[in-house]
Design a protein around this motif. Sequence first.
Motif, PDB file in Angstrom:
ATOM      1  N   GLY A  13       0.792  -1.228   0.000  1.00  0.00           N
ATOM      2  CA  GLY A  13       0.000   0.000   0.000  1.00  0.00           C
ATOM      3  C   GLY A  13       0.818   1.267   0.000  1.00  0.00           C
ATOM      4  N   LYS A  14       2.082   1.154  -0.361  1.00  0.00           N
ATOM      5  CA  LYS A  14       2.927   2.333  -0.326  1.00  0.00           C
ATOM      6  C   LYS A  14       2.964   3.003  -1.698  1.00  0.00           C
ATOM      7  N   PRO A  15       3.336   4.272  -1.739  1.00  0.00           N
ATOM      8  CA  PRO A  15       3.402   4.969  -3.031  1.00  0.00           C
ATOM      9  C   PRO A  15       4.363   4.260  -3.995  1.00  0.00           C
ATOM     10  N   LEU A  16       4.104   4.432  -5.306  1.00  0.00           N
ATOM     11  CA  LEU A  16       4.946   3.756  -6.294  1.00  0.00           C
ATOM     12  C   LEU A  16       6.393   4.208  -6.184  1.00  0.00           C
ATOM     13  N   PHE A  17       6.561   5.520  -6.064  1.00  0.00           N
ATOM     14  CA  PHE A  17       7.927   6.010  -5.850  1.00  0.00           C
ATOM     15  C   PHE A  17       8.138   6.202  -4.359  1.00  0.00           C
ATOM     16  N   SER A  18       8.538   5.125  -3.682  1.00  0.00           N
ATOM     17  CA  SER A  18       8.832   5.211  -2.245  1.00  0.00           C
ATOM     18  C   SER A  18      10.337   5.328  -2.085  1.00  0.00           C
ATOM     19  N   TRP A  19      10.812   6.551  -1.946  1.00  0.00           N
ATOM     20  CA  TRP A  19      12.272   6.760  -1.905  1.00  0.00           C
ATOM     21  C   TRP A  19      12.935   5.999  -0.768  1.00  0.00           C
ATOM     22  N   GLN A  20      12.180   5.813   0.332  1.00  0.00           N
ATOM     23  CA  GLN A  20      12.779   5.117   1.477  1.00  0.00           C
ATOM     24  C   GLN A  20      13.286   3.741   1.065  1.00  0.00           C
TER      25      GLN A  20
END
Lengths: 180, 403
Positions: free
Chosen positions: A91-98
């Motif tokens: 459920g995380k954003p597509l671009f999850s920089w973490q």
Amino acid sequence: MARHKEKIFGVLAQFESSQDIFRACEKVRDAGYTRWDAHTPFPVHGLDAAMGLKPSRLPWIVLVAALTGASCALLLQWWTSAVDYPLIIAGKPLFSWQAFVPVTFEVAVLFGALGALLGMLGLNRLPQHYHPVFQSKAFDRASDDKFFISIEAQDPRFDTSKTADMLRSVGATHVEMLEE
Amino acid sequence: MSHGHEKKTLRLDEVTIPRNHWWNTFMVAGAVAGVAGIGATFALGAADHHQLYYSYLTSFMYFLTLALGGMFFVLIQYAARAGWSVVVRRIAENMMATVPVFAVLFIPVVLGMHDLFHWTHAEAMEDPILKGKESYLNQEFFLIRAGIYFAVWIGVALYFYRSSTSQDTTKDLQTTRRLQAISAPAIALFALSITFAGFDWMMSLDPHWFSTIFGVYTFAGSVVATFAFLAVFSVMMRRAGLLGGVVTTEHLHDLGKLVFAFTVFWTYIAFSQYFLIWYANMPEETIFYRHRWENSWANISAFLALGHFVIPFFFLLPRTIKRNATTLVIGSLWMLFMHFVDLYWVIMPNHHKHGVHFSVIDVTAFVGVGGVFLASFAYLTKRHATVPLGDPRLPESVAFENF
């Protein structure tokens, strides 16, 4: 002999101790020579300063390589995860920089390390299978207990007899001419 | 050595602080600031006990972590049998030897227990989660643990301090051998005590939340600040001619490398803590970052990432920055500032949950605790030689060069 006269590479001078070559390097440096090198069997503290060597450009190569690595890794992860094959994970954003930090960091280190290795080889013009100093029998002991200075004939201040005399005057125990 | 190092034997008077030196004003100014600052903290905080104790705890942890970082530096040098660091080790020993003062400075934390630690309230134990932690989080055990931490710290600090300073005159090689032998077990005790002290005094401010890496996080911040402090005082004391002329650019370069390395280490630990909590996304863990990403706390969080990592990373990266005393001091003072921001960011959101709220008590507490620390540090520095004269590795350290 096909050629009338062999081309001169330069002059090689032998010194007996690290103190001797240290002082000799300072003299060669102060005499204004630019195309020369010191050969010692072990690292001598402060010899780079005595030779007047400028700081290496290697750190800049490493920095650029590492930043390139970081950018490429981030770009790759962004393109694969958010553009080319978008997949929702947890459920995380597509671009999850973490999530991309570890790979970005690792690739930066990898590129930095490769940059350091290849940059070092390039700046030292390695690998090099032949070098005129190898003609000298005495030079074998450069990896044992003797210290050497080689001054190339291409140096603008080079003069066959004067340079050899100068090296003798700063403590060389053995001086010989080297051909290309 | 291969070239012109003159053999230098240090005389005691070269590394002793003269009677009328300005260094002595540190003791007076520190003592005045200590009394005035702590007095003002309690006077101003009379109306707001929460603010009082939270501000006090932040500054207490700040200077305690400097003292403990000094202890870590000393222990690790003995464990590694390091030669390069001998000329700056006495500065760290003096930081370390201030630890007994912190046992006294801990009294206000005990007095403020009910204002700081929610779990000390009887009604907190009606909460089933806190009830489950009762065997660890109860007042008696909390005080016993604090007693153990201070016993360990004072024991280690005084033992190493007294041995090292007595070696100045005895020049006994056995002292070094003995300290080397016990430095490894002392490091184990240090690691456990700073970990649990971090759990007890900072992590338990939010008793529902937990992070197993928090002890390492406490340690990482402590060590960055300590190396920065060592760099600043090495430069300052060298310029004042108090170190007998033996601290060179080479030693400063190494301290700079350590400030840089542990800035990265702190980031590694801070990011690891954040990363795992972000990934698992469990409410009982994410609450910590939720508080710190709300309203104005988000600015402090962003500033922390930028100021504790990005800026110092690129600033301290070049060799020339670390070999230049002025730029090294600038970088180090910045890291000392950022260590305070770090602790403020850890501690204060537990009190001001909905946004940053600066208070004059933050300043008075910092001046107060800092004054006491500085006065103690300056006093200890004056009592003995500023360089360990009897250490067998002193000549090696004096002659040290980076390649």
